[in-house]
Design an enzyme around this catalytic site. Structure first.
Site, PDB file in Angstrom:
ATOM      1  N   HIS A 179       0.238  -0.636  -0.023  1.00  0.00           N
ATOM      2  CA  HIS A 179       0.216  -0.223   0.050  1.00  0.00           C
ATOM      3  C   HIS A 179       1.102   1.323   0.290  1.00  0.00           C
ATOM      4  O   HIS A 179       0.202   2.591  -0.852  1.00  0.00           O
ATOM      5  CB  HIS A 179      -1.270  -0.267   1.312  1.00  0.00           C
ATOM      6  CG  HIS A 179      -1.889  -1.189   1.074  1.00  0.00           C
ATOM      7  ND1 HIS A 179      -2.389  -1.825   0.760  1.00  0.00           N
ATOM      8  CD2 HIS A 179      -3.442  -0.779  -0.137  1.00  0.00           C
ATOM      9  CE1 HIS A 179      -3.425  -3.132   0.337  1.00  0.00           C
ATOM     10  NE2 HIS A 179      -3.872  -2.109  -0.670  1.00  0.00           N
ATOM     11  N   ARG A 231     -10.791   4.366  -1.947  1.00  0.00           N
ATOM     12  CA  ARG A 231      -9.618   3.525  -0.851  1.00  0.00           C
ATOM     13  C   ARG A 231     -10.044   3.996  -0.084  1.00  0.00           C
ATOM     14  O   ARG A 231      -9.127   4.775   0.947  1.00  0.00           O
ATOM     15  CB  ARG A 231      -8.452   3.094  -1.115  1.00  0.00           C
ATOM     16  CG  ARG A 231      -7.743   2.162  -2.256  1.00  0.00           C
ATOM     17  CD  ARG A 231      -6.613   1.996  -2.263  1.00  0.00           C
ATOM     18  NE  ARG A 231      -6.376   0.868  -2.890  1.00  0.00           N
ATOM     19  CZ  ARG A 231      -5.691   0.594  -3.979  1.00  0.00           C
ATOM     20  NH1 ARG A 231      -5.877   1.790  -4.405  1.00  0.00           N
ATOM     21  NH2 ARG A 231      -5.404  -0.702  -4.731  1.00  0.00           N
ATOM     22  N   ARG A 233     -15.699   2.026  -1.055  1.00  0.00           N
ATOM     23  CA  ARG A 233     -15.155   0.499  -0.890  1.00  0.00           C
ATOM     24  C   ARG A 233     -15.506   1.118   0.707  1.00  0.00           C
ATOM     25  O   ARG A 233     -14.387   2.044   1.391  1.00  0.00           O
ATOM     26  CB  ARG A 233     -13.415   0.192  -1.248  1.00  0.00           C
ATOM     27  CG  ARG A 233     -13.010  -0.757  -0.875  1.00  0.00           C
ATOM     28  CD  ARG A 233     -12.130  -1.706  -1.254  1.00  0.00           C
ATOM     29  NE  ARG A 233     -11.165  -1.027  -0.733  1.00  0.00           N
ATOM     30  CZ  ARG A 233      -9.991  -1.269  -1.419  1.00  0.00           C
ATOM     31  NH1 ARG A 233     -10.219  -2.350  -2.422  1.00  0.00           N
ATOM     32  NH2 ARG A 233      -8.832  -0.970  -0.507  1.00  0.00           N
ATOM     33  N   GLU A 261     -11.092 -10.712  -5.085  1.00  0.00           N
ATOM     34  CA  GLU A 261     -10.225 -10.710  -4.593  1.00  0.00           C
ATOM     35  C   GLU A 261      -9.660 -11.683  -4.198  1.00  0.00           C
ATOM     36  O   GLU A 261      -8.082 -12.210  -3.282  1.00  0.00           O
ATOM     37  CB  GLU A 261      -9.600  -9.345  -4.177  1.00  0.00           C
ATOM     38  CG  GLU A 261     -10.284  -9.284  -2.998  1.00  0.00           C
ATOM     39  CD  GLU A 261      -9.962  -7.243  -2.387  1.00  0.00           C
ATOM     40  OE1 GLU A 261      -9.169  -6.653  -2.905  1.00  0.00           O
ATOM     41  OE2 GLU A 261     -10.752  -7.131  -1.203  1.00  0.00           O
ATOM     42  N   ASN A 309      -4.527  -7.522  -7.386  1.00  0.00           N
ATOM     43  CA  ASN A 309      -3.214  -7.686  -6.299  1.00  0.00           C
ATOM     44  C   ASN A 309      -3.124  -8.482  -4.860  1.00  0.00           C
ATOM     45  O   ASN A 309      -2.645  -9.686  -4.794  1.00  0.00           O
ATOM     46  CB  ASN A 309      -3.041  -6.253  -5.385  1.00  0.00           C
ATOM     47  CG  ASN A 309      -3.312  -4.941  -6.402  1.00  0.00           C
ATOM     48  OD1 ASN A 309      -2.832  -4.962  -7.270  1.00  0.00           O
ATOM     49  ND2 ASN A 309      -3.040  -3.679  -5.754  1.00  0.00           N
ATOM     50  N   ASP A 310      -4.679  -8.630  -4.620  1.00  0.00           N
ATOM     51  CA  ASP A 310      -4.797  -9.601  -3.215  1.00  0.00           C
ATOM     52  C   ASP A 310      -5.003 -11.147  -3.990  1.00  0.00           C
ATOM     53  O   ASP A 310      -4.706 -11.918  -2.962  1.00  0.00           O
ATOM     54  CB  ASP A 310      -6.338  -9.320  -3.127  1.00  0.00           C
ATOM     55  CG  ASP A 310      -5.179  -8.405  -1.412  1.00  0.00           C
ATOM     56  OD1 ASP A 310      -4.371  -8.005  -0.808  1.00  0.00           O
ATOM     57  OD2 ASP A 310      -6.122  -7.069  -1.034  1.00  0.00           O
ATOM     58  N   ARG A 352      13.992  -8.785   1.878  1.00  0.00           N
ATOM     59  CA  ARG A 352      15.496  -9.561   1.648  1.00  0.00           C
ATOM     60  C   ARG A 352      15.240 -10.817   1.827  1.00  0.00           C
ATOM     61  O   ARG A 352      15.779 -11.727   0.874  1.00  0.00           O
ATOM     62  CB  ARG A 352      16.310  -8.857   3.289  1.00  0.00           C
ATOM     63  CG  ARG A 352      17.734 -10.008   3.072  1.00  0.00           C
ATOM     64  CD  ARG A 352      18.272  -9.795   3.708  1.00  0.00           C
ATOM     65  NE  ARG A 352      19.135  -8.254   3.675  1.00  0.00           N
ATOM     66  CZ  ARG A 352      20.216  -7.567   3.535  1.00  0.00           C
ATOM     67  NH1 ARG A 352      21.333  -8.174   3.061  1.00  0.00           N
ATOM     68  NH2 ARG A 352      20.414  -6.408   3.707  1.00  0.00           N
ATOM     69  N   CYS A 392      -9.673  -2.859 -10.551  1.00  0.00           N
ATOM     70  CA  CYS A 392      -8.999  -2.246 -10.204  1.00  0.00           C
ATOM     71  C   CYS A 392      -7.954  -1.650  -9.120  1.00  0.00           C
ATOM     72  O   CYS A 392      -7.815  -1.254  -8.337  1.00  0.00           O
ATOM     73  CB  CYS A 392      -9.939  -1.537  -9.001  1.00  0.00           C
ATOM     74  SG  CYS A 392     -11.045  -2.556  -7.776  1.00  0.00           S
TER      75      CYS A 392
HETATM   76  C1  PEP Z   1      -6.565  -4.827  -5.153  1.00  0.00           C
HETATM   77  O1  PEP Z   1      -6.513  -6.098  -4.001  1.00  0.00           O
HETATM   78  O2  PEP Z   1      -6.036  -5.708  -6.054  1.00  0.00           O
HETATM   79  C2  PEP Z   1      -7.597  -3.783  -4.373  1.00  0.00           C
HETATM   80  C3  PEP Z   1      -7.516  -2.992  -5.867  1.00  0.00           C
HETATM   81  O3  PEP Z   1      -7.345  -3.888  -3.405  1.00  0.00           O
HETATM   82  P1  PEP Z   1      -6.092  -3.368  -2.437  1.00  0.00           P
HETATM   83  O4  PEP Z   1      -5.142  -2.884  -2.921  1.00  0.00           O
HETATM   84  O5  PEP Z   1      -6.571  -1.801  -2.061  1.00  0.00           O
HETATM   85  O6  PEP Z   1      -5.582  -3.985  -1.343  1.00  0.00           O
HETATM   86 MG    MG Z   2      -7.201  -5.493  -2.105  1.00  0.00          MG
END
Ligand code: PEP
Ligand code: MG
Length: 439
Positions: free
Chosen positions: A48, A155, A191, A291, A314-315, A331, A368
């Site tokens: 994030h 967000r 959201r 997600e 992303n998730d 690392r 998104c």
């Molecule tokens: C995601 O998970 O792709 C998403 C848009 O939500 P965030 O990145 O805020 O977890």
């Molecule tokens: Mg997410």
């Protein structure tokens, strides 16, 4: 010069921030007029902190492991956030080559800005709505400058991590009202609170978790904290709904039961407002983030009980491949960073399934996650039939150029070819090759 907040007090314009790590809450407070770039030892591309830097337009290179040991205060540094290249104390020649690239980039930006008021449609006339991801009302000017056709992800948790106590219903209402009215009649997807994971809210005093990414976050937390968190936010959202085109989105839905419970809460809040004679928009949609892999797998069932899906890659990527995205670049975890890629066939299949099942039930399906703004990914997503793409404002002009240059038939062919490939590397190489051909 580090002050009580942990942030340097004497930043000058053109500063480059070098740190071991920054919490999303620290990043959100950065003065974008002073910080030209940031370099971190820790972090991943979709953590994030990186997402916030992207939405603030601050070039960032993260996961550098030991950058804090290699740069001294006062050094001159060149940062290329696109390639992740960092040059410390560059030569004169390196500086002038860099300057030329900066100039070329700003010329390209100028050309792309000519598309700002043109619609986002493919050559054969298929509409792919282009929307912006934001973290606060202060980004509305950037949304308008980019020519976004709406907001596909607000967000809201970024507002909550910048304060020391829970935002009240009234404070939230003012923000939602501002965003909705300034964007009206364009749609705004807001959201509900996605706290937890790397977005901690210390004032909620939640028990420490060993693995917060698999813990009490997002809708799970809201359903647990209905009175403190969920209901005040739903009240604020519904009250603000009359000022624009609101779409409410629940994060991290993993099952139909969670969706039903969240919707029941929304209905109960609406009944409460009705009783108080407070009006709520008739044109309200309620959707979910897809997600969590289980949501993509059960997208047929979920689609029949909501108005839209927005795919959070992303998730979805981290949970499908079982790799924590904030750790993948650390690392100790460099060995697993190869798993942090949305071009794995497994992730692509879940995305395609979600779009297909959503369409079967007649709902729109957007995206998104960071993948939505990737030039290599856009053609294949159009080929799968995506209806909306929402991304950091900085990525919108180029995405519009790609969509306007694409033909749906060609996009479908690309997806068919990708379907026949068995590795993420092969898929990425093929799609990167298509981008290179366009340039
Ligand atoms: C995601 O998970 O792709 C998403 C848009 O939500 P965030 O990145 O805020 O977890
Ligand atoms: Mg997410």
């Amino acid at each position: 010069g580090v002050g009580d907040s942990g942030m340097p007090e004497t930043l000058e314009e053109g500063s480059i921030l070098v740190a071991h790590d920054l919490a999303p809450s620290d990043t959100a407070c950065l003065d974008v007029h002073k910080v030209s770039a940031m370099l971190l030892d820790k972090g991943g591309k979709t953590s994030h902190t990186a997402i916030l830097a992207r939405s603030l337009g601050i070039p960032a290179v993260v996961g550098l492991q030991n950058v804090t040991a290699s740069i001294q205060s006062g050094d001159t540094v060149l940062v290329d956030g696109d390639s992740g290249e960092v040059t410390v104390n560059p030569s004169k020649d390196e500086c002038s080559a860099f300057k030329e690239r900066l100039d070329a980039q700003s010329r390209k930006k100028g050309q792309l800005s000519l598309l700002k008021d043109l619609p986002s449609v493919t050559k054969d006339g298929r509409k792919v709505e282009l929307a912006a991801n934001i973290g606060g009302a202060n980004e509305i000017d950037m949304v308008n400058d980019a020519g976004a056709e709406g907001i596909g992800l607000f967000r809201t948790e970024f507002m909550f991590i910048q304060v020391t106590e829970m935002l009240t219903e009234e404070e939230q209402f003012r923000v939602y009202k501002k965003v909705l009215s300034e964007l009206s009649p364009r749609p705004v997807v807001i959201r509900t609170l996605d706290a937890g994971s790397d977005k901690e809210l210390p004032y909620l005093n939640m028990p420490k978790e060993d693995n917060p990414f698999l813990g009490l976050r997002a809708i799970r937390l809201c359903l647990q904290e209905k009175e403190r968190a969920f209901r005040p936010q739903l009240r604020a959202l519904l009250r603000a709904s009359v000022y624009g085109k609101l779409r409410i989105m629940f994060p991290m839905i993993a099952s139909l039961q969670e969706l039903r419970e969240a919707k029941a809460e929304l209905l109960s809040v609406k009944a409460e407002l009705d009783a108080e004679r407070i009006s709520v928009s008739e044109d309200l949609q309620v959707g979910i983030m897809v997600e969590v892999p289980s949501a993509a797998i059960c997208s047929d069932e979920l689609a029949s009980e909501c108005d839209f899906f927005s795919i959070g890659t992303n998730d979805l990527t981290q949970y499908t491949l079982a790799v924590d995205y904030t750790m993948a670049c650390d690392r100790g975890n460099a060995a697993i960073s190869y798993l942090s890629d949305y071009f794995y066939p497994s992730v692509l299949r879940l995305i395609a399934r979600t779009i297909e099942e959503g369409h079967k039930q007649g709902i729109w399906v957007g995206m998104c996650g960071e993948m939505a703004g990737s030039p290599a990914a856009i053609p294949v997503l159009i080929g799968m039939g995506i209806d909306e793409l929402s991304m950091a404002t900085g990525a919108i002009p180029q995405a519009k150029a790609i969509i306007r240059g694409m033909d749906t038939g060609k996009a479908k062919e690309i997806w068919e070819r990708v379907k026949g490939m068995s590795s993420n590397k092969e898929i990425r190489a093929y799609l990167d090759g298509l981008v290179a051909e366009q340039q």
